[in-house]
Design an enzyme around this catalytic site. Structure first.
Site, short mmCIF file in Angstrom:
data_model
loop_
_atom_site.label_atom_id
_atom_site.label_comp_id
_atom_site.label_asym_id
_atom_site.label_seq_id
_atom_site.Cartn_x
_atom_site.Cartn_y
_atom_site.Cartn_z
N GLU A 138 0.80 -1.23 0.00
CA GLU A 138 0.00 0.00 0.00
C GLU A 138 0.83 1.27 0.00
OE1 GLU A 138 -1.81 -0.80 4.26
OE2 GLU A 138 -1.68 1.37 3.96
N SER A 192 -7.90 4.79 8.15
CA SER A 192 -8.45 4.30 9.42
C SER A 192 -7.40 4.58 10.49
CB SER A 192 -8.68 2.78 9.35
OG SER A 192 -9.45 2.43 8.24
N SER A 195 -0.12 6.37 8.64
CA SER A 195 1.28 6.02 8.37
C SER A 195 2.01 7.29 8.01
CB SER A 195 1.39 5.04 7.20
OG SER A 195 1.22 3.72 7.64
N ARG A 207 9.14 4.16 6.04
CA ARG A 207 8.00 4.41 6.92
C ARG A 207 8.60 4.85 8.25
NH1 ARG A 207 4.63 2.09 10.86
NH2 ARG A 207 2.43 2.63 10.60
#
Lengths: 373, 437
Positions: A138, A192, A195, A207
């Site tokens: 993703e 939701s 990141s 990340r």
């Protein structure tokens, strides 16, 4: 951004991002179909195209964001429109059912999918609709999708914008900006959950961290506290409420500013801090609670983003994700927070296609792959 | 009339007695923060003028020598209090002298005696005041006096009642400095003056916090160790509290979790900075719990949280991925979206109040842990000390913090805790007593 199209995959061209709350779907509608091509077109392919492009709502919960449609896009030698569609992840099985009913699997196309649901529902796609997913990460998709959309621009308009004078409610103006010197950027994806990525180049990112207090928290808490049921209702309530009745501010504790450490009296010292008092609980409205929830979640994200920006030494913070969809309160709050707490060092940027970049990235992967999955 | 061991000329005292209701008539230094009557050698002579004169009239009897001694050693008159008026709770520390001689006792003013008796013979005051007896420090030597240090708390919204009591007990006639920190020292300064005729010496809450931590750690020599950590925090069978040696504490990340949160990087006893803070603190936990479950107190909220399960309220990584999110090392059990399952009506109808309380606790605690971890990383500090009354009787949060810090830092960071939790600000305030300006 040039795509290496080794082979043109068969239509239909989809990209899918199955998130924790929403499924985001991008669909490329070819507008350059020749008469012969149309004649040879399989019935179910035609029906899919018609169904998607002649409706803006699908079933009870599917929505096509017409205002986001990219017209006359040329990609891999074909010209057409790129459509942006979303529906709740809770409706996933119905979607797969529809895929089976429309004999999607007979079209033998690759279905590129990203998001957690690409993993979670992989078996369901296979067993219920005989469809094989090409699973993609993703965050990879997010970045590729973002770079692509920015490069093709939004029907001739800039994709990216920021707010001028974010601290001034009267004179706060939305202004376009070009992401010319994109890198490095801090990319904050608010779905939701959240990141946070530090992006140094097209293929170089990490990340940095994340937080579980995201859009799902806002909506979940709102539903519990106010009885609302949808994101739109929650936002509607929040726009009418006053969070200062719910939160304990610095001035409620200090009687004014906490000067020693530069905390203004109007800063929140303790979110929902007044709610331990029965009297106060009875005096506030559902709208106040919705507003306080929005402000709390938004400011927390802003605060964490700022810490990351400082630590990574990045000045540009780009916020994406569907938490910001139709959510000007949060967008402006984030713009203000970045500017204020960094004394103007950091700038918050936003993108029109908000939560669709993952799906776009998945779509692009379809065009890059030389084999069907 | 004796004022805590000072003789004063009858005229001066009579005057003062008469004018008691007015503003405290103490020799004042230029800064209005000062209100002490102590005539310290070398102190601001304008301020000390009155009492210096009085000092000369002191007789040479033994108790008087003790008092002279007091003055020379820069010792403030009794009672010795330190106060931290926070957003939710007032923390009070009181030093009870145990080495009072017979003569001293005889000369002791009635109001002072009554205060001492009231505080030490009760463990509850009114409906909401509590003395944390288990935290009492006995046989402490402070500024040459031996005694016990008591730790008392009551809700900040009861402050008016406290001020009333101060007035009724004629506290202002004791002419002592009332050292106070926390936001309330600023917010209620006028109320102290108008309602109880008391002048506060206002101190910064973070300065006091650090001073208090260093002091308490240095004097706790027996009984349970002040500083501890958890080994195997999430394993109920093996979880153990272990003592930690904080002798060489620097650098330290100090996380104070009260109504809100402040995070400080402490490099030495006099060198620290406030790194950041978060408004999602103890007040948020309690406020949200009251709204979501109908509870009214911190203890009730914790009791509910202990019974509940947050995993049905939160959306976990495995709820979204069907398992781990391997690419970025996120295990399936990690929370992806706090309260994320509550967007679904069915799920809302199926969770209990206890589950909601638990989820609130876990959400707030983990958020603090996460922010703390980022700060520790940024500041290059490995030791993190958590204080503040959010952690009072809250082993659940302590263990969560211990685990989270260890897990997400892959063992680099260590979470430490201190027994006197939320009282350090008040202790730091007490320690400022001998320094009137």
């Amino acid at each position: 951004m040039k795509l290496k199209c080794s082979r043109k995959p068969a239509f239909p061209w989809f990209g899918m991002d199955i998130g924790g709350t929403l499924v985001k779907l991008v669909y490329f509608e070819p507008k350059d179909i020749t008469a012969e091509e149309e004649q040879e077109e399989v019935e179910n392919l035609k029906s899919i195209r018609r169904y998607l492009t002649s409706n803006t709502a699908y079933g009870k919960t599917g929505v096509r964001d017409v205002h986001l449609e990219l017209h006359n896009l040329t990609i891999c030698g074909r010209t057409g429109n790129l459509h942006f569609i979303r529906f709740p992840t809770a409706a996933m099985h119905r979607f797969i059912q529809m895929g089976r009913d429309k004999h999607f699997s007979s079209l033998h196309t690759t279905l590129c999918a990203t998001g957690g649901g690409a993993y979670k529902f992989e078996n369901d796609f296979r067993t219920m609709a005989d469809l094989e997913l090409l699973k993609l990460d993703e965050l990879d998709c997010l970045i590729q999708g973002l770079l692509y959309i920015d490069s093709v621009s939004f029907n001739g308009h800039p994709e990216c914008y920021y707010f001028e004078n974010p601290s001034d409610t009267q004179n706060c103006i939305k202004r376009p900006c070009s992401l010319d010197n994109l890198f490095p950027m801090l990319l904050v994806n608010i779905g939701s959950g959240v990141s946070i990525l530090a992006v140094y180049a097209k293929d170089d990112y990490k990340r940095v961290t994340g937080t579980s207090l995201g859009g799902g928290t806002f909506l979940g808490l709102c539903c519990l506290l106010t009885g609302c049921e949808t994101f739109e209702e929650a936002l509607e309530m929040a726009s009418k409420g006053d969070s200062t009745n719910v939160d304990k501010l610095v001035k409620d504790i200090y009687g004014g500013d906490y000067q020693r450490f530069g905390l203004q009296g109007s800063a929140v010292a303790s979110s929902f801090g007044h709610m331990m008092s029965k009297e106060k609980r009875e005096s506030i409205s559902k709208e106040d609670l919705a507003r306080a929830t929005l402000v709390t979640i938004t400011n927390n994200i802003g605060s964490i983003a700022r810490m990351c920006a400082v630590n990574e030494k990045i000045e540009r913070v780009v916020f994406v994700g569907n938490f910001l969809r139709i959510n000007t309160v949060s967008t402006k709050l984030l713009a203000y927070a970045m500017d204020f707490w960094s004394k103007g060092q950091l700038r918050a940027l936003f993108l029109e296609h908000e939560g669709y970049f993952g799906a776009v990235g998945a779509f692009l992967e379809l065009l890059k792959s030389s084999d069907d999955a | 009339m004796e004022l805590n061991g000072f003789h004063c000329d009858a005229e001066g005292c009579a005057e003062e007695q008469e004018e008691e209701p007015k503003a405290l008539r103490l020799p004042r230094s230029k800064t209005d923060a000062s209100c002490s009557i102590i005539a310290t050698p070398g102190a601001d002579s304008a301020a000390a003028g009155g009492s210096a004169l009085r000092e000369q009239r002191v007789s040479k009897s033994t108790p008087a020598m003790l008092r002279l001694d007091s003055l020379k050693k820069n010792r403030p008159p009794f009672p010795w209090f330190g106060m931290d008026i926070g957003g939710t709770l007032v923390k009070l520390v009181y030093f009870e002298p145990k080495d009072i001689t017979a003569e001293e006792e005889q000369e002791e003013v009635e109001s002072l005696k009554s205060i001492r008796r009231y505080l030490t013979s009760h463990t509850a005051y009114g409906k909401t005041g509590i003395r944390d007896v288990h935290l009492e420090l006995s046989d402490l030597t402070l500024w040459g006096r031996k005694g016990n240090l008591h730790f008392i708390r009551f809700p900040t919204h009861e402050l008016p009642a406290f001020l009333q009591m101060g007035r009724d007990k004629h506290f202002s006639s004791l002419h002592t400095t009332l050292c106070a920190t926390g936001g309330g020292a600023f917010k209620y300064e006028d109320d102290f003056r108008t309602m109880a005729n008391l002048q506060l010496l206002k101190l910064d809450e973070l300065d006091c916090l650090i001073k208090g931590v260093l002091y308490i750690y240095s004097v706790v020599s027996s009984g349970p160790p002040e500083c501890y950590y958890f080994e195997h925090p999430t394993d109920p069978e093996r979880c153990e509290q272990k003592a930690y040696n904080l002798e060489n504490p620097y650098p330290l990340l100090l996380v104070s979790i009260g109504s809100g949160v402040s995070i400080l990087a402490v490099y030495s006893k006099d060198n620290y900075k406030r790194v950041t803070g978060t408004s999602l603190g103890g007040g948020t936990f309690l406020g949200l719990c009251c709204l979501l479950t109908g509870c009214s107190t911190f203890e009730e909220a914790l009791a509910m949280a202990t019974e509940g399960e947050s995993t049905c309220v939160d959306k976990l990584v495995r709820d979204i991925y069907g398992g781990d999110y391997e690419r970025f090392g996120l295990p399936g059990w990690a929370v992806a979206s706090s309260f994320g399952s509550m967007i679904c009506k069915e799920k809302r109808d199926s969770v209990s109040k206890e589950d909601l309380a638990r989820a609130t606790l876990v959400t707030i605690t983990n958020n603090i842990g996460s922010i703390t971890r980022m700060c520790a990383l940024n500041e290059n500090i490995e030791r993190v000390v958590f204080v503040g009354n959010f952690l009072r009787v809250n082993t659940l949060s302590m263990k969560l913090l211990a685990y989270a810090l260890d897990y997400w830092s892959k063992g680099q960071l260590k979470a430490l805790f201190l027994r006197h939790e939320g009282y350090f600000g008040a202790v730091g305030a007490l320690l400022e007593l001998p320094n009137p300006s």
